[in-house]
Enzyme design. Structure first.
Site, mmCIF file in Angstrom:
data_model
loop_
_atom_site.group_PDB
_atom_site.id
_atom_site.type_symbol
_atom_site.label_atom_id
_atom_site.label_comp_id
_atom_site.label_asym_id
_atom_site.label_seq_id
_atom_site.Cartn_x
_atom_site.Cartn_y
_atom_site.Cartn_z
ATOM 1 N N HIS A 77 -9.315 11.100 104.734
ATOM 2 C CA HIS A 77 -8.773 9.742 104.942
ATOM 3 C C HIS A 77 -7.998 9.672 106.256
ATOM 4 O O HIS A 77 -6.947 9.034 106.310
ATOM 5 C CB HIS A 77 -7.826 9.332 103.809
ATOM 6 C CG HIS A 77 -8.370 9.444 102.428
ATOM 7 N ND1 HIS A 77 -9.195 8.502 101.876
ATOM 8 C CD2 HIS A 77 -8.188 10.391 101.471
ATOM 9 C CE1 HIS A 77 -9.503 8.861 100.629
ATOM 10 N NE2 HIS A 77 -8.911 10.000 100.359
ATOM 11 N N GLU A 80 -12.441 7.857 107.142
ATOM 12 C CA GLU A 80 -13.144 7.358 105.952
ATOM 13 C C GLU A 80 -14.612 7.092 106.297
ATOM 14 O O GLU A 80 -14.931 6.611 107.384
ATOM 15 C CB GLU A 80 -12.488 6.070 105.442
ATOM 16 C CG GLU A 80 -11.024 6.259 105.114
ATOM 17 C CD GLU A 80 -10.658 5.819 103.705
ATOM 18 O OE1 GLU A 80 -11.246 4.851 103.213
ATOM 19 O OE2 GLU A 80 -9.785 6.471 103.101
ATOM 20 N N SER A 82 -12.184 13.893 99.095
ATOM 21 C CA SER A 82 -10.737 13.728 99.214
ATOM 22 C C SER A 82 -9.996 14.996 98.750
ATOM 23 O O SER A 82 -10.096 16.029 99.412
ATOM 24 C CB SER A 82 -10.320 12.480 98.438
ATOM 25 O OG SER A 82 -9.012 12.124 98.717
ATOM 26 N N ALA A 83 -9.283 14.958 97.631
ATOM 27 C CA ALA A 83 -8.566 16.157 97.163
ATOM 28 C C ALA A 83 -9.527 17.330 96.968
ATOM 29 O O ALA A 83 -9.159 18.490 97.178
ATOM 30 C CB ALA A 83 -7.817 15.855 95.869
ATOM 31 N N GLY A 88 -8.059 12.463 93.943
ATOM 32 C CA GLY A 88 -6.917 12.031 93.138
ATOM 33 C C GLY A 88 -5.691 12.685 93.751
ATOM 34 O O GLY A 88 -5.578 12.727 94.976
#
Lengths: 244, 244
Positions: free
Chosen positions: A156, A191, A119-120, A86
């Site tokens: 990413h 990714e 991700s985060a 997020g």
């Protein structure tokens, strides 16, 4: 230390986390309940339900960190911790407010509790927030994150688009600017790829696209899935170190 | 107060700043020497030379802020100030280190010295750094910027690309996340557009693509060049204000 650091949680044409199902099942083998940290998105309940739906298919129950008055108490008894993606600034600010940066890092480092990030959540495993792609929508107290690895990861990671009319910097240009100010290896995780750490061993996994490693004063180096990246665990990072 | 805030400095097929030549000439009318702040890029001399080459065509001399031991002294005597684009975290950290955030803001507010910004320099005119597109490659002391307008601007505003396989958030999604945490209007300035402030008047200029205005609890609104955006100057922003 046992880490699984995913570049992304959503993949084209696949349901949430499905692209990494096998490696997640291996990583969480033996875990019956997972502590999920949903602070990177605003809807904590909805986010936790999405993770629970996936984990249910692996026979793992999920508890959201936000469901306790003192999330630190859940960390103390967690079998495994997953921090989801997020906005990484919002995530870090919440971790700081709840005293979770050190609390989670200690459980992972000292007690060998498996950590998973996407991700985060992968950004959080690095020494600092400096290689996030996110907008700084809130101001954390500092950019220091959990430091479960001594180098930076750019999730990413995107290759330049040839012939693009977009006038902004490419991701590679951004990371080169980062290396003008800091002395730290940065791994651009494309990714569909991930890193697994088991004690002193670090391996790249996932799609053939692999990862691109940026270091000060050298050309970037490509790594393919299966690559042994353990030497990165000996990195000695220095931040904000450009002479004025 | 006299402001010219450009979304971007480089445009396809045009030399540096050439797309905004006329409005820059008007904005700097009567100025013979401009103070340029090059801190957003690493090569201060090279960046200043590039700006000087453009300004020379308008008959304006350029002095780089980095050429003085105490840049604040140059601010005190500046006829006009231009803060150029690059990485906005690096820029803000340098402004803070040199005590320039308040010093520049005071000259613009109190003395009516014309201010010009492009990209990161436009971010600096807002209350905070929160709507930058840049990577947080260094850690500034705080996200507070010059506050020459009471709302946020997102430079290089990009519309979603239909059918894109990219799994990251669109710019609009990022700005909606920002509005989950803050109560402040955000103007997405598309490339080739700019804002001009003269005292209590604020006008959008540049290419027909115009700008997209995001506010809490309302659908985004499109504005075309020539739009009177003066009501935005009465905005009362609140940051990091989401109830826990």
């Amino acid at each position: 230390m046992k880490l699984l650091l995913l570049s992304n949680s959503a993949a084209p044409g696949r349901s949430y986390l499905d692209h990494a199902r096998e490696v997640i099942a291996e990583h969480l083998d033996g875990v019956t309940e997972l502590l999920f940290v949903p602070y990177a998105l605003a809807d904590h309940d909805g986010y936790t339900a999405k993770v629970a739906a996936f984990m249910d298919t692996l026979g793992i129950r999920v508890r959201g960190a936000h469901t306790a008055r003192e999330p630190r108490e859940l960390v103390a008894s967690a079998q495994a911790v997953f921090i989801g993606g997020g906005n990484s600034f919002r995530l870090l600010k919440s971790l700081q407010r709840h005293g979770l940066v050190d609390a989670v890092a200690r459980r992972i480092r000292a007690d060998g509790v498996p950590y998973m990030g996407s991700s985060a959540g992968t950004n959080m495993a690095c020494p600092t927030l400096r290689t996030t792609n996110d907008m700084p929508i809130v101001q954390p107290v500092s950019f220091d994150t959990l430091g479960l690895v001594p180098f930076q990861i750019n999730p990413h990671y995107l290759d330049p688009v040839p012939g693009s009319a977009h006038m902004g910097e490419t991701r590679e240009e951004r990371l080169r600017q980062l290396l003008e100010e800091n002395d730290v290896p940065v791994l651009g995780l494309r990714e569909g790829t991930w890193l697994r750490r088991s004690h002193d061993a670090l391996e790249l996994g996932g799609l053939a696209a692999g990862a691109r490693l940026f270091t000060s004063g050298a050309e970037p180096v490509e790594h393919a899935p299966g690559a042994d990246l353990s030497p990165l665990l000996a990195a000695e990072a220095r931040f904000d170190c450009r002479p004025d």
